[in-house]
Design a protein around this motif. Structure first.
Motif, PDB file in Angstrom:
ATOM      1  N   VAL A   1      59.970  42.308  14.662  1.00 37.92           N
ATOM      2  CA  VAL A   1      60.806  43.299  13.985  1.00 37.92           C
ATOM      3  C   VAL A   1      60.755  43.006  12.489  1.00 37.92           C
ATOM      4  O   VAL A   1      61.277  41.991  12.023  1.00 37.92           O
ATOM      5  N   SER A   2      60.095  43.886  11.770  1.00 37.08           N
ATOM      6  CA  SER A   2      59.887  43.654  10.351  1.00 37.08           C
ATOM      7  C   SER A   2      59.543  44.967   9.677  1.00 37.08           C
ATOM      8  O   SER A   2      59.021  45.889  10.295  1.00 37.08           O
ATOM      9  N   GLU A   3      59.779  45.015   8.343  1.00 40.61           N
ATOM     10  CA  GLU A   3      59.426  46.210   7.572  1.00 40.61           C
ATOM     11  C   GLU A   3      57.916  46.362   7.502  1.00 40.61           C
ATOM     12  O   GLU A   3      57.201  45.437   7.339  1.00 40.61           O
TER      13      GLU A   3
ATOM     14  N   GLY B   1      64.622  50.121  14.774  1.00 38.66           N
ATOM     15  CA  GLY B   1      63.770  50.857  15.700  1.00 38.66           C
ATOM     16  C   GLY B   1      63.959  50.423  17.142  1.00 38.66           C
ATOM     17  O   GLY B   1      64.836  49.619  17.466  1.00 38.66           O
TER      18      GLY B   1
ATOM     19  N   SER C   1      65.739  41.844  12.873  1.00 37.03           N
ATOM     20  CA  SER C   1      64.708  40.838  12.620  1.00 37.03           C
ATOM     21  C   SER C   1      64.878  39.635  13.548  1.00 37.03           C
ATOM     22  O   SER C   1      63.892  39.007  13.962  1.00 37.03           O
TER      23      SER C   1
ATOM     24  N   GLN D   1      59.982  48.429  13.240  1.00 39.85           N
ATOM     25  CA  GLN D   1      60.814  48.368  12.041  1.00 39.85           C
ATOM     26  C   GLN D   1      62.265  48.073  12.423  1.00 39.85           C
ATOM     27  O   GLN D   1      62.720  48.456  13.513  1.00 39.85           O
ATOM     28  N   PRO D   2      62.985  47.405  11.540  1.00 40.15           N
ATOM     29  CA  PRO D   2      64.416  47.186  11.810  1.00 40.15           C
ATOM     30  C   PRO D   2      65.124  48.505  12.091  1.00 40.15           C
ATOM     31  O   PRO D   2      64.895  49.502  11.405  1.00 40.15           O
TER      32      PRO D   2
END
Length: 118
Positions: free
Chosen positions: A116-118, A16, A88, A13-14
């Protein structure tokens, strides 16, 4: 047989963190500088971080400076890359490279995907 095997990628996750590892075999690891590169879709491969053969000096990409820590264990023939506050735009395939002269010849791993993404 020379091998560089990366691990530790995945979906993050962004904001993270991710810790990538590179395990080497088949050559005298302590003689080689290790560099992490990354390549995002449609972009050229770029240097992310590098560590000298003794671990005495490190280099980081300006775009990721302050968010990275590269380290190595010559006894275990491994290099780790700790990445924090991921964005991201950090999404890419990350490659481990071993060379006596950074960027010249040497050996490549197969890469590990970091998304890197939700």
């Amino acid at each position: 047989q020379v091998q560089l095997v990366e691990s530790g990628g995945g979906l993050v996750q962004p904001g993270g963190s991710a810790r990538l590892s590179c395990a080497a075999s088949g050559f005298i690891f302590s003689r080689y500088h290790i560099t992490w590169y990354r390549q995002a879709p449609g972009k050229e491969r770029e240097l992310v971080a590098s560590i000298t053969n003794t671990g005495g000096s490190t280099t980081y990409a300006d775009s990721m400076k302050g968010r990275l820590t590269i380290s190595r264990d010559n006894a275990k023939s491994t290099v780790d890359l700790q990445m924090n506050s991921l964005k991201s735009e950090d999404t890419a395939v990350y490659y481990c490279h071993a060379a006596i002269v950074v960027g010249v010849g040497g050996y490549w791993g197969q890469g590990t995907q970091v998304t890197v993404s939700e």
